[in-house]
Design a protein around this motif. Structure first.
Motif, PDB file in Angstrom:
ATOM      1  N   PRO A 382      36.258  47.342  10.294  1.00  0.00           N
ATOM      2  CA  PRO A 382      36.925  46.414   9.367  1.00  0.00           C
ATOM      3  C   PRO A 382      37.748  45.357  10.091  1.00  0.00           C
ATOM      4  N   ALA A 383      37.671  44.136   9.591  1.00  0.00           N
ATOM      5  CA  ALA A 383      38.363  43.016  10.233  1.00  0.00           C
ATOM      6  C   ALA A 383      39.868  43.172  10.216  1.00  0.00           C
ATOM      7  N   GLY A 384      40.406  43.916   9.227  1.00  0.00           N
ATOM      8  CA  GLY A 384      41.849  44.031   9.104  1.00  0.00           C
ATOM      9  C   GLY A 384      42.482  45.086  10.000  1.00  0.00           C
ATOM     10  N   CYS A 385      41.709  45.751  10.821  1.00  0.00           N
ATOM     11  CA  CYS A 385      42.253  46.815  11.670  1.00  0.00           C
ATOM     12  C   CYS A 385      42.925  46.233  12.910  1.00  0.00           C
ATOM     13  N   SER A 386      44.205  46.533  13.079  1.00  0.00           N
ATOM     14  CA  SER A 386      44.881  46.159  14.328  1.00  0.00           C
ATOM     15  C   SER A 386      44.578  47.171  15.418  1.00  0.00           C
ATOM     16  N   ARG A 387      44.152  48.355  15.016  1.00  0.00           N
ATOM     17  CA  ARG A 387      43.686  49.360  15.955  1.00  0.00           C
ATOM     18  C   ARG A 387      42.581  50.168  15.297  1.00  0.00           C
ATOM     19  N   ALA A 388      41.490  50.372  16.005  1.00  0.00           N
ATOM     20  CA  ALA A 388      40.352  51.134  15.493  1.00  0.00           C
ATOM     21  C   ALA A 388      39.898  52.118  16.563  1.00  0.00           C
ATOM     22  N   THR A 389      39.857  53.390  16.213  1.00  0.00           N
ATOM     23  CA  THR A 389      39.525  54.438  17.168  1.00  0.00           C
ATOM     24  C   THR A 389      38.362  55.266  16.641  1.00  0.00           C
ATOM     25  N   LEU A 390      37.309  55.378  17.433  1.00  0.00           N
ATOM     26  CA  LEU A 390      36.187  56.237  17.096  1.00  0.00           C
ATOM     27  C   LEU A 390      36.475  57.621  17.670  1.00  0.00           C
ATOM     28  N   THR A 391      36.577  58.609  16.796  1.00  0.00           N
ATOM     29  CA  THR A 391      36.857  59.972  17.243  1.00  0.00           C
ATOM     30  C   THR A 391      35.623  60.837  17.063  1.00  0.00           C
ATOM     31  N   TYR A 392      35.500  61.853  17.891  1.00  0.00           N
ATOM     32  CA  TYR A 392      34.378  62.779  17.797  1.00  0.00           C
ATOM     33  C   TYR A 392      34.772  64.093  18.458  1.00  0.00           C
ATOM     34  N   TRP A 393      34.114  65.149  18.044  1.00  0.00           N
ATOM     35  CA  TRP A 393      34.316  66.465  18.638  1.00  0.00           C
ATOM     36  C   TRP A 393      33.110  66.771  19.527  1.00  0.00           C
ATOM     37  N   LEU A 394      33.392  67.182  20.771  1.00  0.00           N
ATOM     38  CA  LEU A 394      32.332  67.404  21.753  1.00  0.00           C
ATOM     39  C   LEU A 394      32.535  68.740  22.455  1.00  0.00           C
ATOM     40  N   TYR A 440      36.325  45.346  18.611  1.00  0.00           N
ATOM     41  CA  TYR A 440      35.173  45.031  17.769  1.00  0.00           C
ATOM     42  C   TYR A 440      35.556  44.822  16.307  1.00  0.00           C
ATOM     43  N   ALA A 441      36.852  44.706  16.007  1.00  0.00           N
ATOM     44  CA  ALA A 441      37.295  44.499  14.628  1.00  0.00           C
ATOM     45  C   ALA A 441      36.618  43.266  14.033  1.00  0.00           C
ATOM     46  N   GLY A 442      36.084  43.443  12.833  1.00  0.00           N
ATOM     47  CA  GLY A 442      35.375  42.350  12.178  1.00  0.00           C
ATOM     48  C   GLY A 442      33.937  42.197  12.611  1.00  0.00           C
ATOM     49  N   ARG A 443      33.451  43.120  13.427  1.00  0.00           N
ATOM     50  CA  ARG A 443      32.089  43.024  13.939  1.00  0.00           C
ATOM     51  C   ARG A 443      31.289  44.274  13.603  1.00  0.00           C
ATOM     52  N   THR A 444      29.984  44.134  13.602  1.00  0.00           N
ATOM     53  CA  THR A 444      29.077  45.273  13.461  1.00  0.00           C
ATOM     54  C   THR A 444      28.495  45.583  14.833  1.00  0.00           C
ATOM     55  N   VAL A 445      28.693  46.806  15.289  1.00  0.00           N
ATOM     56  CA  VAL A 445      28.215  47.204  16.610  1.00  0.00           C
ATOM     57  C   VAL A 445      27.369  48.460  16.491  1.00  0.00           C
ATOM     58  N   THR A 446      26.478  48.649  17.441  1.00  0.00           N
ATOM     59  CA  THR A 446      25.693  49.874  17.509  1.00  0.00           C
ATOM     60  C   THR A 446      26.380  50.839  18.460  1.00  0.00           C
ATOM     61  N   VAL A 447      26.847  51.952  17.922  1.00  0.00           N
ATOM     62  CA  VAL A 447      27.494  52.988  18.724  1.00  0.00           C
ATOM     63  C   VAL A 447      26.443  54.025  19.088  1.00  0.00           C
ATOM     64  N   THR A 448      26.354  54.368  20.375  1.00  0.00           N
ATOM     65  CA  THR A 448      25.324  55.268  20.876  1.00  0.00           C
ATOM     66  C   THR A 448      25.950  56.386  21.694  1.00  0.00           C
TER      67      THR A 448
END
Length: 471
Positions: A382-394, A440-448
């Motif tokens: 989302p464009a309005g995010c001042s911070r964006a964190t992708l979390t995952y359990w591994l 990447y706020a405001g953008r569409t990215v491919t997360v791999t």
């Protein structure tokens, strides 16, 4: 929509009056929180339909791609777009199209990141049997009024929005196929999603979404969900309209449709209204596909859903909102494999490992031999995010010893490596980890996510519960 004779649902065995089928129940607008996009005026959408109908009447009763009715339709749409400030291009279809077919019409709003393009398209041509008001004046008119609304609102943009009206769809998806084939691989890569609108006003229609569980479909589904419509997968339209041309080149696609000649089920009639056992559009590819063959309620809902998707995909938030709910699709892997792509056989409830929550997970590598497996999906931060964190359990389990990295796990966004772990990070259980997607706020990215092993001694990388957190 193109007719595919191999599709069993293409049947007109029941002959019904085109203007007499029950209308879908009255609309109810979502709350303001459901969409920051403007309400697209359906009376203006219908005004465009009126003009397309008049064009057909002046040109032998149709707007077939090879006739003057189609060329006059192009001129009408082009004039509106140019007056609104769009960069407009007529693209002649020089190979693959029916001889004498008119051009594609491409219009780009000249603001936003040119490397982040979202496309919205509809075929402008019709069949020779009639004026083609639902198929596909409805999609063309809804798209045109959305383009004009975007220009009138003139919001700050994060990405580019490109609209397209296709030629020669009814003869085999030829115009859109030519367009995508003509792009360089670099230009294709800039298109992060394509949305198609073909027959969005069927009088006995249903509410269908192409690839409904995909990340691309998320804003479209969210809007119709906010109206309580309970949309379904567009199985009838699969491979039969211009989104298929983009799918062939790996571009994510979605779109709205309300149905063609397939028949409405009893369950669908119970939730959407209309007549069970009758075609969604009884005038499909017939002379009665006129202005009386339009479901205004459905047309309104589709038009507003398009606007919602435009705003979600490419318009900068004015309120600073950072709603990350549902941005990662099927992050716990409990709903099959979609929208994940790649080595999706890694997803499941495999013997020998366990999930962090639920029953399913993605088990990457773990063979004890040279092997690489990857899964990924498109994520719109989302464009309005001042911070964006992708979390995952591994969870990392390994037969390797010591601190040398033999087997590796990587996280990438659009090919850029954001994190690397290895057998040396094995912990004997799940550990929550994260990568920063703020840039990447405001953008569409491919997360791999990728797990790779060398020639001996296994290391398993078991992934679960992927989500995006923002503030």
């Amino acid at each position: 929509m193109i007719r595919r004779l191999a599709v069993a649902s293409v049947s007109l065995a029941v002959v019904l009056g085109c203007g007499t089928l029950p209308a879908v129940a009255a609309d109810s607008r979502p709350t303001a929180a459901a969409s920051a996009a403007p309400d697209v005026d359906v009376t203006k959408v219908k005004a465009h339909l009126n003009e397309l109908s008049a064009i057909a009447s002046r040109n032998g009763g149709n707007r077939r791609s090879t006739g003057q009715g189609y060329r006059d339709s192009v001129a009408y749409v082009k004039g509106k777009l140019q007056a609104a400030g769009y960069t407009v291009t007529e693209q002649p279809c020089t190979s693959g199209c029916t001889s004498g077919a008119g051009p594609n019409l491409i219009a780009e709003w000249p603001q936003g990141d040119a490397n982040q393009v979202t496309m919205f398209g509809a075929h402008l041509d019709g069949v020779s049997a009639g004026p083609g008001m639902n198929d596909n004046g409805s999609g063309s008119a809804a798209l045109l009024e959305n383009a004009l609304t975007l220009a009138q609102q003139n919001p700050a943009m994060t990405g580019r929005v490109r609209f397209a009206w296709w030629t020669d769809e009814e003869q085999g998806l030829n115009g859109s196929d030519f367009y995508v084939r003509s792009l360089s691989s670099t230009e294709r890569a800039k298109i992060k999603a394509y949305y198609n609108f073909d027959m969005v006003a069927s009088v006995n229609g249903g509410y269908f979404i192409n690839h409904i569980t995909s990340a691309a479909a998320a804003p479209m589904k969210a809007y119709w969900d906010s109206l309580g419509l309970q949309p379904e997968e567009n199985t009838e339209g699969a491979g039969r309209s211009d989104d298929y041309s983009f799918e062939q080149y790996g571009i994510p696609t979605s779109g709205y449709a309300m149905g063609a000649s397939a028949r409405k089920t009893s369950a669908q009639a119970a939730k959407w209204g209309g007549t069970a056992g009758s075609a969604y559009d009884p005038c499909y590819h017939r002379s009665c596909d006129t202005l009386t063959n339009i479901n205004t309620t459905g047309l309104d809902r589709a038009s507003d859903g398009i606007a919602h998707t435009v705003w979600q995909r490419a318009v900068r938030s004015e309120t600073g909102g950072c709603d990350t709910a549902g941005v990662v699709g099927n992050g716990g892997f409990e709903s099959g494999t979609a929208p994940w792509t790649g080595d999706t056989g890694a997803i499941g409830a495999h013997s020998g490992q366990s999930a962090h929550t639920g029953t399913r997970y993605a088990w990457l590598a773990g063979y004890g031999s040279t092997r690489t497996e990857s899964i990924g999906q498109q994520v719109t931060v989302p464009a309005g995010c001042s911070r964006a964190t992708l979390t995952y359990w591994l969870r990392i389990d390994t037969d390797e010893t010591g601190s040398t990295a033999y087997d590796r796990f990587t996280v990438k966004a659009d090919g850029s490596t954001l994190a690397t772990l290895s057998n040396a990070d094995a912990s004997g259980g799940y550990v929550q980890r994260s990568v920063d997607l703020t840039a990447y706020a405001g953008r569409t990215v491919t997360v791999t996510f990728t797990g790779s092993e060398d020639a001996s001694l296994q290391t398993s990388f078991v992934l679960d519960d992927v989500s995006l957190q923002g503030s």
